[in-house]
Design a protein around this motif. Structure first.
Motif, PDB file in Angstrom:
ATOM      1  N   ALA A   1       0.829  -1.208   0.000  1.00 43.96           N
ATOM      2  CA  ALA A   1       0.000   0.000   0.000  1.00 43.96           C
ATOM      3  C   ALA A   1       0.864   1.260   0.000  1.00 43.96           C
ATOM      4  O   ALA A   1       0.565   2.236  -0.715  1.00 43.96           O
ATOM      5  CB  ALA A   1      -0.927  -0.005   1.216  1.00 43.96           C
ATOM      6  N   LEU A   2       1.950   1.259   0.798  1.00 47.23           N
ATOM      7  CA  LEU A   2       2.849   2.410   0.824  1.00 47.23           C
ATOM      8  C   LEU A   2       3.558   2.550  -0.521  1.00 47.23           C
ATOM      9  O   LEU A   2       3.690   3.668  -1.045  1.00 47.23           O
ATOM     10  CB  LEU A   2       3.873   2.263   1.950  1.00 47.23           C
ATOM     11  N   ILE A   3       4.005   1.442  -1.076  1.00 51.46           N
ATOM     12  CA  ILE A   3       4.672   1.493  -2.381  1.00 51.46           C
ATOM     13  C   ILE A   3       3.749   2.076  -3.437  1.00 51.46           C
ATOM     14  O   ILE A   3       4.147   2.938  -4.236  1.00 51.46           O
ATOM     15  CB  ILE A   3       5.164   0.089  -2.781  1.00 51.46           C
ATOM     16  N   GLN A   4       2.505   1.662  -3.452  1.00 60.99           N
ATOM     17  CA  GLN A   4       1.553   2.170  -4.429  1.00 60.99           C
ATOM     18  C   GLN A   4       1.251   3.646  -4.192  1.00 60.99           C
ATOM     19  O   GLN A   4       1.111   4.425  -5.152  1.00 60.99           O
ATOM     20  CB  GLN A   4       0.271   1.344  -4.384  1.00 60.99           C
ATOM     21  N   ALA A   5       1.170   4.044  -2.927  1.00 62.35           N
ATOM     22  CA  ALA A   5       0.914   5.451  -2.611  1.00 62.35           C
ATOM     23  C   ALA A   5       2.067   6.339  -3.077  1.00 62.35           C
ATOM     24  O   ALA A   5       1.845   7.424  -3.646  1.00 62.35           O
ATOM     25  CB  ALA A   5       0.692   5.623  -1.105  1.00 62.35           C
ATOM     26  N   VAL A   6       3.295   5.889  -2.858  1.00 61.35           N
ATOM     27  CA  VAL A   6       4.463   6.641  -3.308  1.00 61.35           C
ATOM     28  C   VAL A   6       4.487   6.704  -4.834  1.00 61.35           C
ATOM     29  O   VAL A   6       4.762   7.750  -5.432  1.00 61.35           O
ATOM     30  CB  VAL A   6       5.762   5.998  -2.765  1.00 61.35           C
ATOM     31  N   ASP A   7       4.165   5.584  -5.471  1.00 64.00           N
ATOM     32  CA  ASP A   7       4.132   5.530  -6.931  1.00 64.00           C
ATOM     33  C   ASP A   7       3.133   6.541  -7.486  1.00 64.00           C
ATOM     34  O   ASP A   7       3.420   7.253  -8.468  1.00 64.00           O
ATOM     35  CB  ASP A   7       3.770   4.120  -7.366  1.00 64.00           C
TER      36      ASP A   7
ATOM     37  N   MET B   1      10.744  14.715  -8.820  1.00 64.01           N
ATOM     38  CA  MET B   1      10.540  15.128  -7.434  1.00 64.01           C
ATOM     39  C   MET B   1      11.754  14.734  -6.598  1.00 64.01           C
ATOM     40  O   MET B   1      12.251  13.613  -6.704  1.00 64.01           O
ATOM     41  CB  MET B   1       9.281  14.443  -6.903  1.00 64.01           C
ATOM     42  N   GLN B   2      12.209  15.668  -5.754  1.00 61.17           N
ATOM     43  CA  GLN B   2      13.355  15.381  -4.899  1.00 61.17           C
ATOM     44  C   GLN B   2      12.961  14.423  -3.775  1.00 61.17           C
ATOM     45  O   GLN B   2      11.828  14.432  -3.295  1.00 61.17           O
ATOM     46  CB  GLN B   2      13.912  16.674  -4.304  1.00 61.17           C
ATOM     47  N   LEU B   3      13.931  13.619  -3.364  1.00 59.54           N
ATOM     48  CA  LEU B   3      13.691  12.639  -2.305  1.00 59.54           C
ATOM     49  C   LEU B   3      13.212  13.321  -1.026  1.00 59.54           C
ATOM     50  O   LEU B   3      12.349  12.798  -0.320  1.00 59.54           O
ATOM     51  CB  LEU B   3      14.972  11.844  -2.052  1.00 59.54           C
ATOM     52  N   SER B   4      13.750  14.491  -0.714  1.00 60.20           N
ATOM     53  CA  SER B   4      13.363  15.208   0.502  1.00 60.20           C
ATOM     54  C   SER B   4      11.881  15.561   0.480  1.00 60.20           C
ATOM     55  O   SER B   4      11.188  15.467   1.496  1.00 60.20           O
ATOM     56  CB  SER B   4      14.204  16.475   0.668  1.00 60.20           C
ATOM     57  N   ARG B   5      11.364  15.972  -0.666  1.00 58.54           N
ATOM     58  CA  ARG B   5       9.944  16.327  -0.771  1.00 58.54           C
ATOM     59  C   ARG B   5       9.065  15.091  -0.598  1.00 58.54           C
ATOM     60  O   ARG B   5       8.010  15.162   0.041  1.00 58.54           O
ATOM     61  CB  ARG B   5       9.666  16.986  -2.121  1.00 58.54           C
ATOM     62  N   ILE B   6       9.497  13.988  -1.162  1.00 54.73           N
ATOM     63  CA  ILE B   6       8.724  12.745  -1.031  1.00 54.73           C
ATOM     64  C   ILE B   6       8.639  12.342   0.430  1.00 54.73           C
ATOM     65  O   ILE B   6       7.558  11.988   0.933  1.00 54.73           O
ATOM     66  CB  ILE B   6       9.371  11.626  -1.867  1.00 54.73           C
TER      67      ILE B   6
ATOM     68  N   SER C   1       5.296   9.063   8.564  1.00 59.09           N
ATOM     69  CA  SER C   1       5.815   7.714   8.301  1.00 59.09           C
ATOM     70  C   SER C   1       7.328   7.709   8.471  1.00 59.09           C
ATOM     71  O   SER C   1       7.997   8.725   8.258  1.00 59.09           O
ATOM     72  CB  SER C   1       5.461   7.279   6.876  1.00 59.09           C
ATOM     73  N   ASP C   2       7.856   6.569   8.853  1.00 55.60           N
ATOM     74  CA  ASP C   2       9.292   6.413   9.018  1.00 55.60           C
ATOM     75  C   ASP C   2       9.969   6.735   7.686  1.00 55.60           C
ATOM     76  O   ASP C   2       9.677   6.102   6.669  1.00 55.60           O
ATOM     77  CB  ASP C   2       9.598   4.972   9.415  1.00 55.60           C
ATOM     78  N   PRO C   3      10.846   7.744   7.655  1.00 52.41           N
ATOM     79  CA  PRO C   3      11.486   8.108   6.379  1.00 52.41           C
ATOM     80  C   PRO C   3      12.287   6.972   5.758  1.00 52.41           C
ATOM     81  O   PRO C   3      12.436   6.917   4.536  1.00 52.41           O
ATOM     82  CB  PRO C   3      12.384   9.295   6.753  1.00 52.41           C
ATOM     83  N   THR C   4      12.780   6.060   6.590  1.00 52.78           N
ATOM     84  CA  THR C   4      13.517   4.919   6.046  1.00 52.78           C
ATOM     85  C   THR C   4      12.602   4.035   5.208  1.00 52.78           C
ATOM     86  O   THR C   4      12.984   3.536   4.152  1.00 52.78           O
ATOM     87  CB  THR C   4      14.147   4.092   7.179  1.00 52.78           C
ATOM     88  N   LEU C   5      11.357   3.860   5.671  1.00 55.56           N
ATOM     89  CA  LEU C   5      10.404   3.048   4.926  1.00 55.56           C
ATOM     90  C   LEU C   5       9.974   3.749   3.642  1.00 55.56           C
ATOM     91  O   LEU C   5       9.809   3.111   2.599  1.00 55.56           O
ATOM     92  CB  LEU C   5       9.185   2.735   5.793  1.00 55.56           C
ATOM     93  N   VAL C   6       9.804   5.057   3.714  1.00 52.25           N
ATOM     94  CA  VAL C   6       9.453   5.822   2.511  1.00 52.25           C
ATOM     95  C   VAL C   6      10.584   5.726   1.497  1.00 52.25           C
ATOM     96  O   VAL C   6      10.355   5.502   0.300  1.00 52.25           O
ATOM     97  CB  VAL C   6       9.160   7.294   2.869  1.00 52.25           C
ATOM     98  N   ARG C   7      11.789   5.868   1.996  1.00 56.85           N
ATOM     99  CA  ARG C   7      12.955   5.755   1.116  1.00 56.85           C
ATOM    100  C   ARG C   7      13.033   4.350   0.520  1.00 56.85           C
ATOM    101  O   ARG C   7      13.345   4.177  -0.667  1.00 56.85           O
ATOM    102  CB  ARG C   7      14.219   6.069   1.934  1.00 56.85           C
ATOM    103  N   GLY C   8      12.756   3.343   1.348  1.00 54.13           N
ATOM    104  CA  GLY C   8      12.752   1.979   0.839  1.00 54.13           C
ATOM    105  C   GLY C   8      11.728   1.789  -0.258  1.00 54.13           C
ATOM    106  O   GLY C   8      11.963   1.066  -1.230  1.00 54.13           O
ATOM    107  N   ALA C   9      10.556   2.434  -0.123  1.00 57.81           N
ATOM    108  CA  ALA C   9       9.517   2.341  -1.152  1.00 57.81           C
ATOM    109  C   ALA C   9       9.976   3.000  -2.446  1.00 57.81           C
ATOM    110  O   ALA C   9       9.758   2.468  -3.546  1.00 57.81           O
ATOM    111  CB  ALA C   9       8.224   2.991  -0.652  1.00 57.81           C
ATOM    112  N   VAL C  10      10.625   4.158  -2.341  1.00 54.41           N
ATOM    113  CA  VAL C  10      11.134   4.853  -3.532  1.00 54.41           C
ATOM    114  C   VAL C  10      12.177   3.995  -4.240  1.00 54.41           C
ATOM    115  O   VAL C  10      12.117   3.804  -5.470  1.00 54.41           O
ATOM    116  CB  VAL C  10      11.745   6.216  -3.140  1.00 54.41           C
ATOM    117  N   PHE C  11      13.120   3.458  -3.482  1.00 56.21           N
ATOM    118  CA  PHE C  11      14.176   2.636  -4.085  1.00 56.21           C
ATOM    119  C   PHE C  11      13.595   1.348  -4.674  1.00 56.21           C
ATOM    120  O   PHE C  11      14.076   0.849  -5.695  1.00 56.21           O
ATOM    121  CB  PHE C  11      15.243   2.315  -3.046  1.00 56.21           C
ATOM    122  N   ASN C  12      12.565   0.807  -4.011  1.00 50.28           N
ATOM    123  CA  ASN C  12      11.904  -0.389  -4.523  1.00 50.28           C
ATOM    124  C   ASN C  12      11.271  -0.108  -5.882  1.00 50.28           C
ATOM    125  O   ASN C  12      11.376  -0.925  -6.814  1.00 50.28           O
ATOM    126  CB  ASN C  12      10.836  -0.846  -3.519  1.00 50.28           C
TER     127      ASN C  12
END
Length: 206
Positions: free
Chosen positions: A140-146, A153-158, A165-176
């Motif tokens: 669900a987080l991956i789809q929301a980020v997508d 968009m810069q990573l900081s804005r995302i 949300s834990d920024p590490t998880l958000v970052r993991g979703a972006v990298f995924n």
């Protein structure tokens, strides 16, 4: 093309004397792999980072090289191709038979690996995050980020958008998503990964 693996695992070979053993976990293969030397490790990173690469195997077989045998560094299956890779500026042969199938053998020049050093270094930082978060980042987080990243968009804005949300998880979703080929990040070819790095939907700049 059939996406199954032709090789189930690497040959049982000992590490060449003097070569460095580097281990890593491959999200694409779902297992750990061992690379003999930095060049093999760098090429693994490139295969792992390429969304067109469906599967691969390190050190899958040997080919004849004069009176000796040469270990092939990688077997690779992509969306529309299948090949064997030998790292170095020379290949002992252009193809080989595996059963009834003729596979091309391609060289990966050392200059090509050197030219990709920034891209490789960035993925060396992103892959551990993907691996560490693989059981924590929800689809669900991956789809929301997508859906949110509809333009460069810069990573900081995302990360700010998805707070608290834990920024590490958000970052993991972006990298995924980058790993899946849903996003692209052209800046990472020439610039180190940072909070200012830009990510965009595939096709945005095509």
């Amino acid at each position: 093309m059939d996406q199954s693996a032709r090789f189930s695992g690497p040959l049982a070979t000992s590490r060449p004397r003097g070569s460095r053993l580097i281990e890593g976990f491959s999200p694409k293969l779902g297992r750990r792999l061992r690379c003999f030397g930095r060049h093999a490790f760098d090429q693994w990173i490139r295969l792992e980072a390429d969304p067109k690469t469906l599967t691969f195997c390190e050190r899958p077989l040997t080919v004849d090289q004069g009176d000796d045998k040469r270990i092939v560094d990688f077997w690779v299956r992509s969306r529309d191709d299948e090949a064997l890779l030998i790292i170095g500026d020379e290949c002992p042969m252009s193809q080989t038979m595996i059963g009834s199938t003729s596979l091309p053998i391609r060289s990966v020049p050392l200059a090509e690996l050197a030219a990709a050093r920034v891209w490789i270094a960035n993925w060396e930082r992103m892959l551990p995050c993907i691996v560490a978060c693989r059981s924590c980042v929800s689809e669900a987080l991956i789809q929301a980020v997508d859906q949110f990243i509809s333009a460069p968009m810069q990573l900081s804005r995302i990360e700010r958008h998805f707070a608290p949300s834990d920024p590490t998880l958000v970052r993991g979703a972006v990298f995924n998503l980058l790993h899946r080929g849903r996003l692209q990040a052209p800046q990472l070819v020439t610039q180190p990964l940072s909070l200012l790095s830009s990510f965009e939907p595939v096709g945005e700049c095509q």
